[in-house]
Design a protein around this motif. Structure first.
Motif, mmCIF file in Angstrom:
data_model
loop_
_atom_site.group_PDB
_atom_site.id
_atom_site.type_symbol
_atom_site.label_atom_id
_atom_site.label_comp_id
_atom_site.label_asym_id
_atom_site.label_seq_id
_atom_site.Cartn_x
_atom_site.Cartn_y
_atom_site.Cartn_z
ATOM 1 N N TYR A 78 0.843 -1.203 0.000
ATOM 2 C CA TYR A 78 0.000 0.000 0.000
ATOM 3 C C TYR A 78 0.882 1.258 0.000
ATOM 4 C CZ TYR A 78 -4.453 -2.381 1.261
ATOM 5 O OH TYR A 78 -5.596 -3.145 1.287
ATOM 6 N N ILE A 79 1.894 1.247 0.855
ATOM 7 C CA ILE A 79 2.786 2.404 0.973
ATOM 8 C C ILE A 79 3.533 2.633 -0.337
ATOM 9 C CG2 ILE A 79 4.824 3.299 2.176
ATOM 10 C CD1 ILE A 79 3.823 1.722 4.649
ATOM 11 N N LEU A 112 -10.288 -1.750 -0.671
ATOM 12 C CA LEU A 112 -11.514 -2.553 -0.612
ATOM 13 C C LEU A 112 -11.647 -3.496 -1.802
ATOM 14 C CD1 LEU A 112 -14.107 0.123 0.638
ATOM 15 C CD2 LEU A 112 -12.788 -1.540 1.986
ATOM 16 N N THR A 113 -10.574 -3.611 -2.588
ATOM 17 C CA THR A 113 -10.617 -4.432 -3.801
ATOM 18 C C THR A 113 -9.586 -5.549 -3.719
ATOM 19 O OG1 THR A 113 -11.237 -2.477 -5.088
ATOM 20 C CG2 THR A 113 -10.471 -4.410 -6.310
ATOM 21 N N PRO A 114 -9.999 -6.807 -3.814
ATOM 22 C CA PRO A 114 -9.020 -7.907 -3.824
ATOM 23 C C PRO A 114 -8.075 -7.806 -5.011
ATOM 24 C CG PRO A 114 -11.243 -8.733 -3.385
ATOM 25 C CD PRO A 114 -11.393 -7.304 -3.818
ATOM 26 N N HIS A 115 -6.859 -8.296 -4.824
ATOM 27 C CA HIS A 115 -5.836 -8.347 -5.878
ATOM 28 C C HIS A 115 -5.586 -6.976 -6.511
ATOM 29 C CE1 HIS A 115 -7.835 -12.440 -5.933
ATOM 30 N NE2 HIS A 115 -6.629 -12.703 -5.476
ATOM 31 N N ILE A 167 -8.315 -4.715 2.585
ATOM 32 C CA ILE A 167 -8.174 -4.461 4.010
ATOM 33 C C ILE A 167 -9.091 -5.352 4.836
ATOM 34 C CG2 ILE A 167 -9.896 -2.603 4.129
ATOM 35 C CD1 ILE A 167 -7.872 -1.124 5.985
ATOM 36 N N PHE A 168 -10.244 -5.747 4.285
ATOM 37 C CA PHE A 168 -11.141 -6.629 5.025
ATOM 38 C C PHE A 168 -10.626 -8.072 5.037
ATOM 39 C CE2 PHE A 168 -12.911 -6.091 0.717
ATOM 40 C CZ PHE A 168 -12.910 -7.401 0.260
ATOM 41 N N GLN A 169 -9.550 -8.320 4.298
ATOM 42 C CA GLN A 169 -8.911 -9.637 4.321
ATOM 43 C C GLN A 169 -7.659 -9.635 5.205
ATOM 44 O OE1 GLN A 169 -8.504 -9.717 0.021
ATOM 45 N NE2 GLN A 169 -10.023 -11.346 -0.182
ATOM 46 N N TRP A 170 -6.735 -8.672 4.972
ATOM 47 C CA TRP A 170 -5.527 -8.672 5.789
ATOM 48 C C TRP A 170 -5.767 -8.095 7.179
ATOM 49 C CZ3 TRP A 170 -3.850 -4.114 7.771
ATOM 50 C CH2 TRP A 170 -4.045 -2.930 7.066
#
Length: 445
Positions: free
Chosen positions: A120-121, A147-150, A368-371
């Motif tokens: 992300y950074i 909020l988007t996978p991959h 973010i809802f996964q990690w």
């Protein structure tokens, strides 16, 4: 001589090389958004006093113990637990070798999630370089990939492979890269702190940070949060600092280098707070925004100030350095233990395995809802239990005389029963309390 044995013979070439590598391991997200977030959410100056108290205790007994345990065994997590418990009996040593897998798993698991955050950074850095970050709605921009996978695969791959590449020469490359990254990190954040001081209405933020509100100390959770922040800021997890201790020379004073590590780690946390908290007060923004501090709050501020793009670039460069130096330690802790456990492996093979594991799991948890839940699980269960196992093994299971021998190497003033008493009856109970709070209250530190 095989590669595993060569690895064990590696040493930091200088005390400052060791300290900077250890500071690099400790400095990371826990300092840059974790500390300002906890400080802002738990009473400001009062939290700071409690935090400094725990930093003193943990850096006096917990951190030097992990350095000493690694140096004694001259290997990482698995061999160190076995070596320490072997002072009681060979059977206890075998049990220790099994117990060591839990804190080692903690290092690998947190590396998987941590690499996503660093990705992300890296994306924020690239968007700062192109100027895109200076024109977008930062909230929508952050949501577009968080909020988007991959969503950050290219950045993710570069971060993981790039970090593992810095480990190719083992301790030699760890030392060299941290001698570059850590001074630059401190210089950049000092520059940012000076720039923030020029904003309007920042004095309220400074006063909030530095003047305690004593009534806050009545809240036990303030003490718990400060304890957890201190423990994990210093990377006392029963794994990571052990491997750096394994590369420490016999004549080095582990208590002295632990204190210097804690000092620079604390300075990093304070400088980060001097950047983030006054800026948030100046713009009337939430200091308890978690990851949003780095990806929504700070970019919003940077968009509004002169030369904001330049300051955004240097901010995210500093954060990349902090993230990579922490990832180095996590990967090295696992890699060295695998080399020790499976001597037929070589370093290139181990680094390839770590790459496959980290990307294999991490690419499927980039949202973010996964990690987020993954990191919560690791910090609630695996890391506190690992830190507790380490503390109990060093101060309750390992023979005191053997621990004393290693702690006192390189010291002119020898440590005795007072140091051991603090470790056994103050440090260990604190870590157990923290572990219980994490497990039973589901608090992620």
């Amino acid at each position: 001589m095989d590669i595993g044995k060569k690895q064990k013979s590696g040493r930091f070439r200088s005390r400052w090389g060791f300290i900077l590598a250890s500071v690099g391991s400790a400095v990371g997200m826990a300092n840059v958004w974790g500390f300002p977030n906890k400080l802002g959410s738990n009473g400001g100056g009062a939290f700071l006093l409690v935090y400094l108290f725990f930093i003193f205790i943990f850096s006096y007994v917990g951190l030097p113990a992990e350095f000493a345990i690694g140096r004694r065994s001259k290997t990482g997590t698995l061999g160190s637990y076995e070596n320490a418990l072997n002072t009681r009996s060979k059977r206890a040593g075998k049990i220790g070798g099994v117990l060591g897998w839990l804190p080692l798993a903690g290092s690998m698991c947190i590396a998987i999630g941590y690499a996503v955050i660093v990705a992300y950074i890296f994306k924020a850095l690239i968007n700062s370089l192109t100027g895109n970050l200076m024109t977008v709605d930062t909230g929508k921009w952050f949501e577009s990939f968080s909020l988007t996978p991959h969503s950050v695969i290219p950045y993710h791959v570069i971060v993981v492979i790039g970090t593992l590449f810095t480990l190719f020469l083992g301790v030699k490359s760890i030392e060299k890269t941290n001698k570059i990254m850590m001074p630059i990190f401190f210089i950049i954040f000092i520059v940012l702190a000076v720039r923030v001081a020029m904003l309007s209405n920042v004095m309220e933020g400074y006063l909030f940070m530095l003047i305690p509100r004593w009534e806050v100390l009545k809240d036990p959770m303030v003490w718990i949060w400060a304890m957890g922040q201190a423990l994990f800021s210093l990377s006392i997890t029963g794994s990571g600092m052990i491997v750096y201790g394994a590369y420490l020379g016999e004549n080095e004073d582990v208590i002295s280098v632990a204190r210097k590590t804690a000092l620079f780690d604390t300075i990093a946390a304070l400088i980060a707070a001097l950047v983030i908290i006054p800026a948030c007060f100046s713009y009337d923004l939430d200091v308890g925004a978690g990851p949003g501090l780095l990806f929504v709050t700070l970019p919003t501020i940077l968009q509004d100030i002169p030369m904001g793009r330049i300051f955004a670039i240097i901010l995210y460069i500093a954060m990349i350095f902090a993230g990579i130096s922490s990832l180095q330690n996590m990967f090295e802790a696992v890699g060295e233990s695998l080399l020790h456990k499976f001597p037929k492996l070589n370093r290139k093979g181990v680094l390839s395995i770590l790459c496959l594991i980290c990307l294999g799991f991490g690419i499927n948890m980039e949202a973010i809802f996964q990690w987020g839940p993954w990191m919560d699980f690791v910090s609630i269960y695996i890391i506190p239990i690992g830190a507790t196992l380490g503390a109990i093994c060093w101060f309750w299971v390992m023979k005191k005389e053997d621990l004393f021998i290693e702690i006192n190497k390189g010291r002119t003033k020898k440590q005795g029963n007072t140091w051991y008493f603090i470790g056994r009856y103050i440090y260990v109970p604190f870590v157990i309390i923290l572990c219980c709070v994490a497990l039973f209250m589901k608090v992620a530190f």
